[in-house]
Design a protein around this motif. Structure first.
Motif, PDB file in Angstrom:
ATOM      1  N   ASP A 194       0.857  -1.191   0.000  1.00  0.00           N
ATOM      2  CA  ASP A 194       0.000   0.000   0.000  1.00  0.00           C
ATOM      3  C   ASP A 194       0.890   1.238   0.000  1.00  0.00           C
ATOM      4  N   GLY A 195       1.081   1.831  -1.196  1.00  0.00           N
ATOM      5  CA  GLY A 195       1.926   3.008  -1.322  1.00  0.00           C
ATOM      6  C   GLY A 195       1.131   4.230  -1.749  1.00  0.00           C
ATOM      7  N   VAL A 196       1.777   5.146  -2.442  1.00  0.00           N
ATOM      8  CA  VAL A 196       1.147   6.388  -2.899  1.00  0.00           C
ATOM      9  C   VAL A 196       1.545   6.631  -4.347  1.00  0.00           C
ATOM     10  N   ALA A 197       0.549   6.883  -5.195  1.00  0.00           N
ATOM     11  CA  ALA A 197       0.826   7.176  -6.600  1.00  0.00           C
ATOM     12  C   ALA A 197       1.308   8.623  -6.768  1.00  0.00           C
ATOM     13  N   ALA A 198       2.112   8.811  -7.787  1.00  0.00           N
ATOM     14  CA  ALA A 198       2.577  10.149  -8.141  1.00  0.00           C
ATOM     15  C   ALA A 198       3.072  10.114  -9.576  1.00  0.00           C
ATOM     16  N   HIS A 199       3.182  11.284 -10.183  1.00  0.00           N
ATOM     17  CA  HIS A 199       3.714  11.366 -11.543  1.00  0.00           C
ATOM     18  C   HIS A 199       5.185  10.969 -11.518  1.00  0.00           C
ATOM     19  N   ALA A 200       5.551  10.010 -12.338  1.00  0.00           N
ATOM     20  CA  ALA A 200       6.921   9.484 -12.288  1.00  0.00           C
ATOM     21  C   ALA A 200       7.941  10.477 -12.809  1.00  0.00           C
ATOM     22  N   GLY A 201       7.512  11.454 -13.639  1.00  0.00           N
ATOM     23  CA  GLY A 201       8.453  12.422 -14.166  1.00  0.00           C
ATOM     24  C   GLY A 201       8.432  13.734 -13.431  1.00  0.00           C
ATOM     25  N   ALA A 202       7.224  14.245 -13.165  1.00  0.00           N
ATOM     26  CA  ALA A 202       7.107  15.580 -12.575  1.00  0.00           C
ATOM     27  C   ALA A 202       7.274  15.587 -11.068  1.00  0.00           C
ATOM     28  N   ALA A 203       6.815  14.532 -10.376  1.00  0.00           N
ATOM     29  CA  ALA A 203       6.862  14.579  -8.912  1.00  0.00           C
ATOM     30  C   ALA A 203       7.064  13.204  -8.314  1.00  0.00           C
ATOM     31  N   PRO A 204       8.102  12.475  -8.723  1.00  0.00           N
ATOM     32  CA  PRO A 204       8.291  11.125  -8.173  1.00  0.00           C
ATOM     33  C   PRO A 204       8.507  11.134  -6.666  1.00  0.00           C
ATOM     34  N   HIS A 205       9.041  12.272  -6.124  1.00  0.00           N
ATOM     35  CA  HIS A 205       9.324  12.345  -4.695  1.00  0.00           C
ATOM     36  C   HIS A 205       8.047  12.360  -3.848  1.00  0.00           C
ATOM     37  N   LYS A 206       6.910  12.631  -4.492  1.00  0.00           N
ATOM     38  CA  LYS A 206       5.649  12.643  -3.762  1.00  0.00           C
ATOM     39  C   LYS A 206       5.015  11.248  -3.665  1.00  0.00           C
ATOM     40  N   GLY A 207       5.571  10.305  -4.377  1.00  0.00           N
ATOM     41  CA  GLY A 207       5.025   8.948  -4.348  1.00  0.00           C
ATOM     42  C   GLY A 207       5.760   8.044  -3.380  1.00  0.00           C
ATOM     43  N   ARG A 208       5.135   6.919  -3.105  1.00  0.00           N
ATOM     44  CA  ARG A 208       5.783   5.854  -2.330  1.00  0.00           C
ATOM     45  C   ARG A 208       5.611   4.575  -3.152  1.00  0.00           C
ATOM     46  N   ASN A 209       6.725   4.034  -3.614  1.00  0.00           N
ATOM     47  CA  ASN A 209       6.741   3.055  -4.686  1.00  0.00           C
ATOM     48  C   ASN A 209       6.462   1.635  -4.181  1.00  0.00           C
ATOM     49  N   ALA A 210       5.267   1.125  -4.498  1.00  0.00           N
ATOM     50  CA  ALA A 210       4.877  -0.212  -4.053  1.00  0.00           C
ATOM     51  C   ALA A 210       5.717  -1.292  -4.719  1.00  0.00           C
ATOM     52  N   LEU A 211       6.097  -1.064  -5.970  1.00  0.00           N
ATOM     53  CA  LEU A 211       6.881  -2.070  -6.681  1.00  0.00           C
ATOM     54  C   LEU A 211       8.231  -2.294  -6.002  1.00  0.00           C
ATOM     55  N   LEU A 212       8.905  -1.212  -5.619  1.00  0.00           N
ATOM     56  CA  LEU A 212      10.197  -1.357  -4.950  1.00  0.00           C
ATOM     57  C   LEU A 212      10.042  -2.051  -3.599  1.00  0.00           C
ATOM     58  N   ALA A 213       8.965  -1.737  -2.891  1.00  0.00           N
ATOM     59  CA  ALA A 213       8.741  -2.384  -1.598  1.00  0.00           C
ATOM     60  C   ALA A 213       8.508  -3.882  -1.768  1.00  0.00           C
ATOM     61  N   LEU A 214       7.753  -4.251  -2.805  1.00  0.00           N
ATOM     62  CA  LEU A 214       7.511  -5.671  -3.048  1.00  0.00           C
ATOM     63  C   LEU A 214       8.785  -6.382  -3.493  1.00  0.00           C
ATOM     64  N   ALA A 215       9.633  -5.674  -4.243  1.00  0.00           N
ATOM     65  CA  ALA A 215      10.920  -6.259  -4.621  1.00  0.00           C
ATOM     66  C   ALA A 215      11.760  -6.546  -3.382  1.00  0.00           C
ATOM     67  N   ALA A 216      11.735  -5.635  -2.402  1.00  0.00           N
ATOM     68  CA  ALA A 216      12.459  -5.869  -1.154  1.00  0.00           C
ATOM     69  C   ALA A 216      11.861  -7.057  -0.399  1.00  0.00           C
ATOM     70  N   ALA A 217      10.538  -7.171  -0.418  1.00  0.00           N
ATOM     71  CA  ALA A 217       9.892  -8.312   0.232  1.00  0.00           C
ATOM     72  C   ALA A 217      10.295  -9.620  -0.437  1.00  0.00           C
ATOM     73  N   ALA A 218      10.361  -9.607  -1.771  1.00  0.00           N
ATOM     74  CA  ALA A 218      10.771 -10.807  -2.499  1.00  0.00           C
ATOM     75  C   ALA A 218      12.189 -11.210  -2.123  1.00  0.00           C
ATOM     76  N   GLN A 219      13.071 -10.234  -1.970  1.00  0.00           N
ATOM     77  CA  GLN A 219      14.446 -10.532  -1.561  1.00  0.00           C
ATOM     78  C   GLN A 219      14.489 -11.110  -0.150  1.00  0.00           C
ATOM     79  N   ALA A 220      13.637 -10.596   0.733  1.00  0.00           N
ATOM     80  CA  ALA A 220      13.609 -11.111   2.107  1.00  0.00           C
ATOM     81  C   ALA A 220      13.141 -12.559   2.139  1.00  0.00           C
TER      82      ALA A 220
END
Length: 378
Positions: A194-220
């Motif tokens: 459960d993250g936060v969507a944001a424009h990937a080009g204009a405001a990526p810093h406003k988002g919280r990336n669910a894909l990266l979090a799931l990648a970390a979970a997969a590694q764990a």
């Protein structure tokens, strides 16, 4: 080899290809009620005269009823034959049976309609010998491939003399016939982000990336993988779905991981390795499926010895990592043996096949085990 086993197995093998053709002709992916009902109709036609039929509510909701084929005899032994009619192959990828050299190629042929055909052959042969048993039953379920809850039929057969399951057969390293008496527990771990969507080009810093979090979970999860460890644990991330557009920070997603171990408790230990939060993204975990382990090595020893004497050749007890309904029955029926179907390969994949040459020897093994179990019953 016992002459009656040899002759009966030859008869089972002689008609197995025709029977398999009829069963594989039906596309029956898990959850498809129409396909399941068509398979049940084929089984009714192949069952021995005098058998009775009972439909049991499936363990999974929104499925067709399971099928129980029963024979009543004049003896005292009770043996359960076990199989499943569902496959993982969707209708659009279904392949009817074709002969390619020494292979019978078709969807669900080895997992496990080939085993169902041999089980029906054993049932027909036992119908000729009613003095040997009080009851022989063939249970064919329609949800084995995708069931997430418990198998609800186990208590009904508790205390029977043997459970013989007809998943695919195999040979031992020395070339002898192998049967499965040990299986790992199986689990499916689901991780939701459960993250936060944001424009990937204009405001990526406003988002919280669910894909990266799931990648970390997969590694764990993958870090827990220890097939040579004390629990023989395998922990394998298998699917990850996240994001809906190439230019949006993914707000949510889902990861699935396949877990196998000698201990079901090991699954919870893997679950605890997944962090609850990564980069501001919340992670929730759930074990959506837990199937028990099976270890019938000690209990099945006398049964295998009697069957080997009937066969006139060795039977090798073996283990397998894949899940099976036999694992559910083993705690209630100590003499539980699996892997009695024909040999083949490419289960769940295009080109799935049964080896024609394996039909007769595996029919011999299955029939010898059934007769050995009935000799020991009562």
């Amino acid at each position: 080899m016992d002459a009656s086993v040899q002759q009966a197995a030859a008869e089972i093998a002689a008609r197995a290809e025709r029977d398999l053709d009829a069963l594989v002709a039906v596309s029956s992916p898990s959850g498809d009620a129409h396909g399941a009902e068509d398979c049940v109709a084929v089984v009714r036609a192949l069952a021995p005269a005098g058998a009775s039929f009972e439909r049991l509510p499936c363990s999974s909701p929104a499925h067709a009823d399971d099928l129980l084929v029963r024979l009543h005899g004049r003896g005292s032994g009770r043996v359960l034959l076990l199989g499943h009619l569902d496959t993982v192959v969707p209708h659009e990828r279904h392949q009817p049976l074709t002969r390619v050299g020494e292979r019978l190629v078709g969807s669900g042929s080895v997992d496990m309609k080939g085993g169902d055909v041999l089980a029906l052959g054993v049932l027909r042969e036992l119908a000729r010998r009613p003095q040997l048993f009080a009851e022989v039953a063939l249970l064919l379920v329609v949800d084995e491939e995708w069931r997430t809850g418990p198998l609800t039929h186990v208590a009904r057969f508790a205390g029977w003399d043997a459970c013989l399951c007809f998943e695919a057969g195999e040979l031992a390293a020395d070339g002898s016939d192998a049967v499965i008496v040990r299986r790992k527990a199986a689990g499916t771990l689901r991780v939701c982000a459960d993250g936060v969507a944001a424009h990937a080009g204009a405001a990526p810093h406003k988002g919280r990336n669910a894909l990266l979090a799931l990648a970390a979970a997969a590694q764990a999860v993958a870090a827990a993988h220890a097939p040579d460890g004390p629990d023989r644990l395998t922990a394998v991330p298998t699917t990850l779905h996240s994001g809906g557009a190439f230019n949006v920070v993914p707000a949510d997603g889902e990861l699935h991981c396949d877990l196998r171990s000698d201990r079901t408790a090991a699954f919870e230990e893997v679950r605890e390795r997944v962090p609850r939060e990564v980069g501001g993204v919340g992670l929730e975990t759930e074990l959506t499926r837990v199937w028990p382990a099976m270890d019938a090595r000690d209990a099945s020893g006398p049964l295998l010895a009697r069957a080997a004497a009937l066969l006139g050749r060795p039977l090798t007890p073996s283990g397998r990592g894949g899940a099976s309904d036999a694992s559910h029955f083993a705690p209630a029926i100590p003499f539980t043996v699996d892997g009695l179907g024909p040999r083949g390969g490419l289960a769940h994949a295009p080109g799935e096949f049964v080896l024609t040459a394996s039909l007769r020897p595996r029919a011999e093994v299955a029939l010898a085990l059934a007769l050995a179990a009935l000799d020991g019953g009562g």
